[in-house]
Design an enzyme around this catalytic site. Sequence first.
Site, PDB file in Angstrom:
ATOM      1  N   LYS A  13      46.319  46.373  38.620  1.00 47.10           N
ATOM      2  CA  LYS A  13      45.747  46.948  39.947  1.00 47.10           C
ATOM      3  C   LYS A  13      46.712  45.763  40.324  1.00 47.10           C
ATOM      4  O   LYS A  13      46.832  45.939  41.913  1.00 47.10           O
ATOM      5  CB  LYS A  13      44.473  47.274  40.061  1.00 47.10           C
ATOM      6  N   ARG A  88      34.629  52.354  43.193  1.00 45.19           N
ATOM      7  CA  ARG A  88      34.618  51.928  41.543  1.00 45.19           C
ATOM      8  C   ARG A  88      33.579  53.117  41.774  1.00 45.19           C
ATOM      9  O   ARG A  88      33.095  52.839  40.337  1.00 45.19           O
ATOM     10  CB  ARG A  88      34.129  51.074  41.316  1.00 45.19           C
ATOM     11  N   ARG A 123      45.040  36.854  30.142  1.00 48.39           N
ATOM     12  CA  ARG A 123      45.127  36.739  31.757  1.00 48.39           C
ATOM     13  C   ARG A 123      44.932  34.829  31.430  1.00 48.39           C
ATOM     14  O   ARG A 123      43.773  34.682  31.271  1.00 48.39           O
ATOM     15  CB  ARG A 123      44.013  37.203  32.234  1.00 48.39           C
ATOM     16  N   ARG A 156      38.953  33.592  33.710  1.00 50.53           N
ATOM     17  CA  ARG A 156      37.840  33.953  33.696  1.00 50.53           C
ATOM     18  C   ARG A 156      36.581  34.922  32.963  1.00 50.53           C
ATOM     19  O   ARG A 156      37.505  35.176  31.732  1.00 50.53           O
ATOM     20  CB  ARG A 156      38.653  35.626  34.675  1.00 50.53           C
ATOM     21  N   ARG A 167      33.642  46.241  29.913  1.00 47.94           N
ATOM     22  CA  ARG A 167      34.012  46.817  31.724  1.00 47.94           C
ATOM     23  C   ARG A 167      35.073  47.909  31.405  1.00 47.94           C
ATOM     24  O   ARG A 167      34.573  48.883  31.994  1.00 47.94           O
ATOM     25  CB  ARG A 167      35.159  45.753  32.574  1.00 47.94           C
TER      26      ARG A 167
END
Length: 211
Positions: A13, A88, A123, A156, A167
Site C-alpha cells: 500500500k 481499517r 523490509r 520495524r 497482523r
Amino acid sequence: MKIIFLGAPGAGKGTQAEIVAGRLGIPTVSTGAMIRSALRSGTELGKKAQAFMEAGALVPDDVVIGIIKERLAEKDCQNGFILDGFPRTVAQAEALDAMGVAIDRAVSIEVPDRAIMERMTGRRVCPSCSASYHVTFHPTADGIHCDKCGAELTMRADDKPDVVLSRLEVYHSTTEPIKAFYEGKGTLICVDGVGTVEEISARTLSALGVC
Ligand code: AP5
C-alpha cells in the site's frame, strides 16, 4: 481524487500510494507513519499506541479517527489525497462518511498471505527519513545505509514473524470486511498485487483511469 488503499500488511500500500500520489500531485496520508512518528517523538498519542502496535493489534478507533480528522482538515488535502492504512475497521469507514468525505475509489491490493511474510521480514526502513526498502526486492546501494540520507537502516519492530502473523489475522477478521462496505458503494477496485512494483503500479494507474 480521494482514494483509499486497502490490503494486508505488507501488500505494498505504502509503495503504491507514493507512486500514485506522485502522479496525481496529491498527498499520501498514512496512519501507520503518523503513529510511528508520534511514538518516536514520545507524544501522548505515541504512548497510547505503542503497546497495540508492537503486538500487531489495531490502535483504538477513537484515537485513529481523531488524528485523521485533524490531518484531512489541513490545506494540502483540500484537492484530494490517498489514505494508506485508514480505514481499517467498518467503524472507521463509517466515521469517514460521517465527516462528509466522499471517497472516489477504494483500491484493494490483493496479495496472498504466503507472499506477505517474505515482504515484511525483508523490509528495512530508515529511522531518519522513513524511506522503505527490501533486502531482496528493493535494496539500497550498500545494503546497510539509506540511499536518500545515509542513516543506518533498521527493521520495524512489528515486522518480526510472530507479529506479522498477528497482523494478518487482524487484517482478515477486522479489515477485510471493509471491502464489502466499498463494494456496496460501487467504489471498490481490486488490483492483483503479485509482480514487480512497476507492474502493480501500471495495473493500479490503469484501474484508476490515470494514463
Ligand atoms: P501500517 O504502517 O499501516 O502497516 P500495514 O498496513 O500493516 O502496512 P505496512 O506499512 O506494513 O505495509 P504496506 O502495505 O504499506 O507495504 P509496503 O509498501 O511498505 O500500520 C502499522 C500499525 O499501526 C498497525 O498494525 C496498527 O497497530 C497501527 N495502525 C495504523 N493505522 C491504523 C488504523 N487505521 N487503525 C488502527 N490502527 C492502525 O511494502 C512492504 C515491503 O514489501 C517493503 O519492504 C517493500 O519494499 C516490499 N514490496 C512492496 N511492493 C513489492 C512488490 N511488488 N514485490 C516485492 N516486494 C515489494
